[in-house]
Each structure stands twice: as C-alpha cells, then as structure tokens.
Scaffold this active site. Sequence first.
Site, short mmCIF file in Angstrom:
data_model
loop_
_atom_site.label_atom_id
_atom_site.label_comp_id
_atom_site.label_asym_id
_atom_site.label_seq_id
_atom_site.Cartn_x
_atom_site.Cartn_y
_atom_site.Cartn_z
N ARG A 184 -62.17 -13.99 38.36
CA ARG A 184 -62.36 -14.44 39.94
C ARG A 184 -62.50 -13.31 40.84
O ARG A 184 -62.84 -13.54 41.85
CB ARG A 184 -61.23 -15.33 40.05
N ASP A 241 -72.22 -28.96 35.88
CA ASP A 241 -71.54 -27.61 35.81
C ASP A 241 -70.31 -27.65 35.28
O ASP A 241 -69.70 -28.79 34.87
CB ASP A 241 -71.38 -27.33 37.15
N GLU A 242 -69.96 -26.31 34.64
CA GLU A 242 -68.48 -26.41 33.91
C GLU A 242 -68.86 -27.29 32.44
O GLU A 242 -67.69 -27.85 32.33
CB GLU A 242 -67.34 -26.87 34.79
N LYS A 247 -74.35 -19.30 37.35
CA LYS A 247 -74.49 -20.55 36.64
C LYS A 247 -74.47 -21.66 37.82
O LYS A 247 -75.42 -22.30 37.93
CB LYS A 247 -73.73 -20.90 35.70
N THR A 248 -73.71 -21.56 38.66
CA THR A 248 -73.41 -22.74 39.51
C THR A 248 -74.59 -22.49 40.67
O THR A 248 -74.97 -23.45 41.03
CB THR A 248 -72.21 -22.55 40.31
N GLN A 262 -64.91 -19.93 28.92
CA GLN A 262 -63.77 -20.33 30.07
C GLN A 262 -63.40 -21.61 29.63
O GLN A 262 -63.40 -22.58 30.72
CB GLN A 262 -64.74 -20.27 31.44
P1 ATP Z 1 -68.38 -18.93 37.09
O1 ATP Z 1 -68.50 -18.94 35.63
O2 ATP Z 1 -67.14 -18.26 37.63
O3 ATP Z 1 -68.32 -20.57 37.45
P2 ATP Z 1 -71.21 -18.75 37.75
O4 ATP Z 1 -71.94 -18.29 36.53
O5 ATP Z 1 -71.44 -20.21 38.21
O6 ATP Z 1 -69.57 -18.22 37.64
P3 ATP Z 1 -71.60 -18.17 40.52
O7 ATP Z 1 -70.48 -18.72 41.20
O8 ATP Z 1 -72.99 -19.17 40.77
O9 ATP Z 1 -71.56 -17.95 38.94
O10 ATP Z 1 -72.16 -16.81 41.14
C1 ATP Z 1 -71.32 -15.99 41.19
C2 ATP Z 1 -71.81 -14.95 42.38
O11 ATP Z 1 -72.81 -14.30 42.40
C3 ATP Z 1 -71.84 -15.87 43.70
O12 ATP Z 1 -71.40 -15.28 44.90
C4 ATP Z 1 -73.46 -16.05 43.81
O13 ATP Z 1 -73.79 -16.37 45.25
C5 ATP Z 1 -74.08 -14.60 43.26
N1 ATP Z 1 -75.20 -14.47 42.86
C6 ATP Z 1 -75.57 -15.33 41.75
N2 ATP Z 1 -76.88 -15.15 41.43
C7 ATP Z 1 -77.34 -14.18 42.32
C8 ATP Z 1 -78.67 -13.65 42.44
N3 ATP Z 1 -79.54 -13.61 41.69
N4 ATP Z 1 -78.70 -12.65 43.62
C9 ATP Z 1 -77.32 -12.40 44.46
N5 ATP Z 1 -76.20 -12.90 44.14
C10 ATP Z 1 -76.27 -13.88 43.07
MG MG Z 2 -69.64 -21.68 38.33
#
Ligand code: ATP
Ligand code: MG
Length: 734
Positions: free
Chosen positions: A600, A219-220, A32-33, A250
Amino acid sequence: MDILSGLNDMQQEAVKTVSGPLLILAGAGSGKTRTVIHRIAYLMTECGVAPWRILALTFTNKAAGEMRERIDSFGIENTNEIWMGTFHSIFARILRRHAEYIGFTSDYSIYDETDKKNLIKEVMASLSMNEKVISPDTVMNLISDAKNNAVFPSDYEKEYGFYTFKRDIAKAYDVYQKKLAENNAMDFDDLLLNAYRLFTENPSIADSYRDRFLHVLIDEYQDTNRLQYEIVSIIAKGHNNICVVGDDDQSIYGWRGADIRNILGFEEDFPDAKVIRLEQNYRSTSNILDAANAVISNNKNRKGKELWTALGSGEKVHILRNNRDTDEGDNIASIIKELVSKGARYADFAVLYRINSQSRVLEESLLRASVPYQIVRGTRFYERQEIKDIMAYLKLAVNPKDEIAFERALVSPRRGIGPSTMEKLADYAAFKGISRLEACSRAMSVPTLSGSVQAKLSEFAHIVESIAVTAASEGLEAAVKYAINESGYKEALMKRPDDPEGRVRNLEEFVSAAADFEASSEDSSLSAFLENAALIAGADTISDNDGQVLLMSIHNSKGLEFNTVFVAGMEEGLFPLSRALEEESELEEERRLCYVAMTRAERRLYLSYAETRRQYGATRASEPSRFISEVPEEYTDDARPLRTWRPGSSGSRAQFTSSFGTANYKMAARPDEKKNTSCSEQTFSPGDKIIHSAWGAGTVVEVGILNGDVLITAAFAGLGIKKFIPDASRVKKA
Ligand code: ATP
Ligand code: MG
C-alpha cells in the site's frame, strides 16, 4: 487517443482486447484497476457500447464511485447507467426487480450480523439445539460457508457429510431459510445465493441479463468465492466478454470462502482466455517493492511473478521497535508529527493493523498527540444501538413481515409490553394468518388483551404506518425524523443514564445521512436508503476529508495507496495470528496479507512491533513477526538480529532512522511484570554456559519468547538441541 495515453504497452493491449475472456494477472500497484477504468472508457467511446450493457464488479462501493468519476473525467456521459458496484449491491438491485419470482417482495429486508444472530438463536431454540454444545456463531458460520459454496439446505448433508453435527446444521439451515422467507428478509449471503436461485430457476430472467451485459469486468477477482463465480459464469457465458483482474498473492478472504482457484483456474473455466501480465509497478519505490516481493516469495502456493519499478530506490523500509504497545502508538504519532512539520499532510499517512482491536491503543496515542485521524471500520455506525432501533422502525414500515425488526421496534422505547402480551399477540396473528404488526393494528379486537394494552399496540401500529405514509408523501428525511420523534424514542432516550447526548447526536447524524442520501440518489425511497445502509462496508466509510490520518485493518486497505504506511503490531501470534502458526495454508494467507499491507506504501513504509503487548487483560512479551525477518537487511534500516531477545538487555531508548535522519525516541522502561518471574534473578544470552539439572552442561544458542515466557534454546553434549522455559531450580549459569 486520450484513453490510451497514460497506459504502458501491456495495459493498452488489455484495454484494446475487447472480445473474449481476458485475465489480467499482475502484482500490486501494476495498474490493474487503472486498466479496468480505461477499458470501460474505451468500450464506451471506441466500441460504442451503451453504459447499461456494462457490468463492472468492484470490491467496495466507494471504489465503484471513484471509477465512475474517473470515467466521467474522460468527458464520457451517462456513466451513472453503468452497472457498477459490489457483487452484493448489484445483486440486491437485481433481486428487487424480480423478488416475487423467488417468493419475496421487492421491499425485503437485509439482515446484518445482529439480526442474523437473533434469528439463528430463535431457530436453535425451536429445534432444541443446545447453545452450549454448538454456539450460534458456529451455526452461523457453517451456514454462511454453505451458502458461499452454493450449497442449499437440501444438499447440505450430502455435501458436508464430514461434520459431526451435519444433521443438526442441515435442519437449522433449512428452518433458518424458511424463517427468513417468512420475514421477507435476506442475510448478506442470500443476496448472492438468491440471485443464483433466481437465475437457475428462471432461465428467461437469466437470459435477459446474459443478453444485456455485453461486457463483464471484475476487479480483485482473487477474492471471489464459488457462488460469485457461478453467478458470473451464468451472466458472462452469453457474450463471453469477461475481463477479470487480480493478483493471486493478494487473496486474503479465504476465511470468508474466497476461492483462489477462481483465478488460478480461469483459463480452464473460460477456454480461449487471453492472459496479460503487467510487470511494472507505478506505486512504490524499489526498497518497498523489493521488500514486499521478498516476503511473498516465501509462499509456495503461488503463480510467481516479477515486479519492477522505475521510481528509484527511495527510503529504506523502517523497522520500528517499541517497548510496549502503548509506545508503539506514541512513536507512530511522533513520526507523523515530525514529518508533517516538514511538509507532509496528515492525509498522507495510514496506520494498518491485523485485527480491529489494535486500533484502540493507537487511537489513544493519536488523540494525546493531537493528530487528526479517522478510523475505517465498516458498518460500525449503523450497528449502534440507537441507530439500529430507529432502523427497526424504518424496516418495519417498508416490510411489515420483518419479525426481527418488529421485536426490536416494539420494545424501543419500552412500552410496558411483557411476554404474556407477546404470546397473546403471536397466537392471534397465527390464528388469523397475519403478521404481528397487523395484529397490533387490529389490537382493539383481540379479546384476550386488556384495554390499555390494546391502545398501546394499536398506537404502535399507527406510528409504523405513519412512517411509511410520511416517506411516501414528504420524503426520506421527514420519515426518519418522524420515526425518531413520534415513536417516543428520543424522549425516552433523553432519560437514559448512559450518554444520552452522544446518542442523540448519533441520531442527528443519522438524519443528516438520510438527507444526504435523499439529495444525492436517484431512488431515494426508504427501501433504497435501508439497502444502502445495509451494504456499506469497510473502505466505503472513508469520508472525503483529506486532513486526517487513516486507521484501518489490512483487509480494508485492499486496492488503496498511501504515501506513508505504518504496519503496526508485527509480532508473532498477532501477525501472523497464532491460529495460523500451525497450518501452512493459513500462514500463507497471513503472508499475503502482509504483502497487501506493504504494497500500500508509495514512499515510506514502517514495519512496527512492540516487545510487550496487553492483550486479553494481560501483558505479554512478544517476538517480532517472522515477516520482518523475511525482509532482507539490504532493504531495511535495521541490522539487528531480530529473533533473539535477551532478558534484561532492553535499553530504555530505541533507535531508528527515518527520512528526517536518525532520531531517538524516548521509550518507557520495560515494565517489571514483563520479567520472567520463575527465573527473575538470572538472565541468559547466547553463548552462556549453563548447567541443567536433567541434561547437564550445555550452551545457550538462542533466547526467545514463547507465549510470554522466556524460551531458551540450548545445545547439550550428546543430547542435541533442547528448548525449555528456564526454571531457577533446574537451570543455572555454569
Ligand atoms: P492493487 O493490486 O493494489 O489493487 P493495481 O494493480 O490495481 O493495484 P492501480 O491502483 O491501478 O494498481 O495503480 C497503482 C498506481 O499506479 C495508481 O496510482 C495508478 O494511477 C498508477 N499507474 C498505473 N498505471 C500507470 C501508468 N501506466 N502510468 C502512470 N501511472 C500509472
Ligand atoms: Mg487495484
């Protein structure tokens, strides 16, 4: 195209959906981030959106900084012009620009919890509210709650008619806000509440921001509260390009007013919203992910979603059983050292806990084992007494009306100024309609004061004024040094019996912080520095040192990821906290916290509990958290029944498997105080036949722990199941 590469199809679709409301609803680690970052880059390069027309709200200022760096890394320029930061820092900035519209000056002070409490106490005293009947903390919390729901003092009674003390609180809230305004100060919640006021009372200002921000990204989003929602709606409903990302599983700030309805109701609030779900997790191996999914599936109040990972099953989730809380830290330290000796880096590890006070025991173990670590604990540095004392001078220098800072600075160091002088000074100030600081500068003409007191007060006013002058002429660092040295503070500090060297070192660190800020910030004014200090929170304080294990609360770990995660203290009553055991909604929030903690981890996850823990000065037995038993056995390295505890059967060694094979860790023998005294000569196990003096013959079904006592569950013929704490005079083995 560079910006779209490295994204999966759904992520790309989210990036390319640039107009209209968009909700990205997805589980942990699904990118997402990352999608938000790429979307901003895409807007700037492909859609030609100017950076200052983008508003991106993040959970921490550090997260904002990292986003900016990532966008920079696409070779995009002027990313510093993007409006990116936490809600509080963005709206603090907007308020500085327009403070006079709502009766403040741009140099307003931001009050932290201590300042706030001092003011609340003054307010309560002025209203003759008895602190024994209702505590200042309660009053503070109720006021904060009202603010986060966008309820003003005038509406308090109407909105909160169900509180017994509603009239008192309404009055206190009203007086508190007036005093804040008199002091030209805002508390943390006011940064949002006053922004809301600014926009609603001045439609032309609201319009200007509505026009400016072509794109709003959050975000969040699951952790926004009512007030934040209202403010964002005002801004976003202009161009209607709002993109929010979040995960209902979350949402962990319910206690601070976060309203999960913001995310669940997004599609109603923004009609025509498009919803994109991301289902691939890129962070964790499948044993970890499936374990976390299994735990969260016990919550009823959720949207529900599936997450999968292509990273393979990986290690099983390790269940780490420890005899005592002190062993827990020692065992974690040994595992870390063992893994480091096999090539891991200290920075690969994070130890997470439910409440901050757990950190002390863990810290001691890491220290003993010489494991380098860093504790992430929010504003603690700026809350130290000596730092707050010097900050009081600085605050007063920029905001002479700040009466809370005045009271603190005037007596730090002690200047021999007593209550009667304070009273005379206050009378004079009130009579002339000036601040007490200004009264000090005119002390020579206050007839009721003695000559020596007049001299002391005018010297004090002179010091404060010189700080402001030094800041303007020589800069921030020079002003901070001036405040420390010329106020006589450092000299007095050196004479103190309690750790003067440590305190002086802290002040030196404070000077370095000022120097860093001066070197790295566009606006390095004293007020910008104070604002920055006030807004630092949680994960912002993680320094870029990559050679240390991180210790932090689960709340602070949101959005972060680590190779190996230990979740410490997974015991009933601690996690979930005991207050959550009775309330289903609170228990669900604890479970969401558990989901955040588990997700995490990238490659290794340890769920750790101690069978006895020292808390509030007493050692108590504890039972493993229900969240551990919610993890299906197939994902863990532990096959024992977890919820049965047999007095006397505790081994002196615990066994668990880890990535480096099966290891035995020496554990201290269970301490004697742990034994149940009322029944110390008897032990019970499931299946035992017993005779109870009241219920007759029965069979033990389970042996557990209740508040540190042994709790027997037994079946009695004709009576059914009974639970009781065994007492030698009433129950015996048959
Ligand atoms: P959270 O809910 O914990 O905030 P999130 O959904 O924001 O998580 P991110 O932190 O953006 O997730 O991504 C998690 C990990 O996966 C990061 O290390 C990110 O770089 C990697 N990632 C996300 N999308 C891809 C992709 N398409 N290809 C490779 N790596 C990815
Ligand atoms: Mg995130």
